[in-house]
Design an enzyme around this catalytic site. Structure first.
Site, PDB file in Angstrom:
ATOM      1  N   ASP A 179       0.830  -1.206   0.000  1.00  0.00           N
ATOM      2  CA  ASP A 179       0.000   0.000   0.000  1.00  0.00           C
ATOM      3  C   ASP A 179       0.866   1.259   0.000  1.00  0.00           C
ATOM      4  OD1 ASP A 179      -2.333   1.461   0.016  1.00  0.00           O
ATOM      5  OD2 ASP A 179      -2.633   1.311   2.180  1.00  0.00           O
ATOM      6  N   HIS A 204       3.665   3.594  -8.775  1.00  0.00           N
ATOM      7  CA  HIS A 204       3.423   2.205  -9.165  1.00  0.00           C
ATOM      8  C   HIS A 204       4.664   1.597  -9.820  1.00  0.00           C
ATOM      9  CE1 HIS A 204      -0.685   2.493  -7.990  1.00  0.00           C
ATOM     10  NE2 HIS A 204      -1.011   3.374  -8.913  1.00  0.00           N
ATOM     11  N   LEU A 216      10.814 -20.673  -4.202  1.00  0.00           N
ATOM     12  CA  LEU A 216       9.762 -19.803  -3.678  1.00  0.00           C
ATOM     13  C   LEU A 216       8.495 -19.892  -4.526  1.00  0.00           C
ATOM     14  CD1 LEU A 216       8.912 -17.373  -1.782  1.00  0.00           C
ATOM     15  CD2 LEU A 216       9.762 -15.896  -3.622  1.00  0.00           C
TER      16      LEU A 216
END
Length: 238
Positions: free
Chosen positions: A17, A34, A128
């Site tokens: 966020d 962004h 991962l």
């Protein structure tokens, strides 16, 4: 005094966020936030791989984010497409398995194909597990799982009295992975924002005031240390 033993979480979930607010504070368009946030995604994936974290789930775009300005949504879609095309080879080289969770129906055919191609390329990797939540909502996830069970009941395959938490959970996103045991949220907010509502039932929360574009390996280390020092009781008395 000896240093505490650091126990890594198996599964980290992150609400990324603050991209827009980071850009605004610097007098820049939200798009810059962004783009900078993508750099932090790369850094975080790399750090989790180095720490042998089993799974990392990133909240990239919620079902509610379509309500943002059309220009911003369009830019985010372009970023998703760029990421899927440009990062897949690197993820594959580093043994990272990529998966996108959420409803893809609203995405362009080009983006949906890029997602499928990236998932196909990395599906056999054993390192991962990187999960990108895009057009995802926790309520939507639970609703979809409920519909699956309702169809099974209607076909006579399942007795409603036999429905358990385990049976419902098996139909949710990420059911094949351990539930997130650490939730990190940047940006100073103190809410879960419809993210993995079922899966986060017993996660430890770590809230950071800094915006996502400022997130770095040191912040990740602090979150993991905080997690490691907590006593997790799961409703029991220890």
């Amino acid at each position: 005094m000896s240093n505490p033993i650091i126990i890594n979480p198996k599964h980290i979930a992150i609400i990324m966020d603050g991209n827009g607010r980071w850009a605004k504070a610097k007098g820049l368009p939200r798009a810059f936030g962004h783009k900078k946030g993508m750099d932090c995604v790369r850094l975080t994936v790399e750090a989790c791989s180095e720490k042998n974290i089993e799974a990392l789930t990133l909240f990239a775009f919620s079902t509610e984010n379509w309500n943002r300005p059309e220009e911003e949504v369009g830019y985010l879609m372009k970023l998703f497409l760029i990421m899927m095309k440009s990062e897949a080879q690197k993820l594959n080289k580093n043994n990272v398995k990529l998966r996108v969770i959420g409803d893809r129906n609203r995405f362009s055919d080009k983006l949906k194909k890029a997602m499928l191609d990236a998932e196909s390329l990395t599906k056999n990797n054993t390192g991962l597990s990187l999960n990108i939540a895009a057009n995802y909502g926790g309520r939507m996830d639970i609703t979809k799982a409920t519909k699956v069970l309702c169809r099974r009941v209607a076909k006579g395959e399942l007795n409603p009295e036999n429905i358990t938490e385990e049976i419902l959970q098996a139909e949710l996103a990420l059911s094949d992975l351990p539930e997130p045991d650490l939730l990190i949220r940047t940006g100073g907010e103190k809410r879960v924002s419809n993210f993995l509502l079922w899966q986060l039932a017993y996660a430890e929360y770590y809230l950071i005031d800094s915006y996502w574009p400022d997130f770095d390996k040191q912040m990740l280390d602090k979150a993991i240390i905080s997690f490691s020092l907590r006593q997790r009781r799961f409703g029991k008395i220890l």
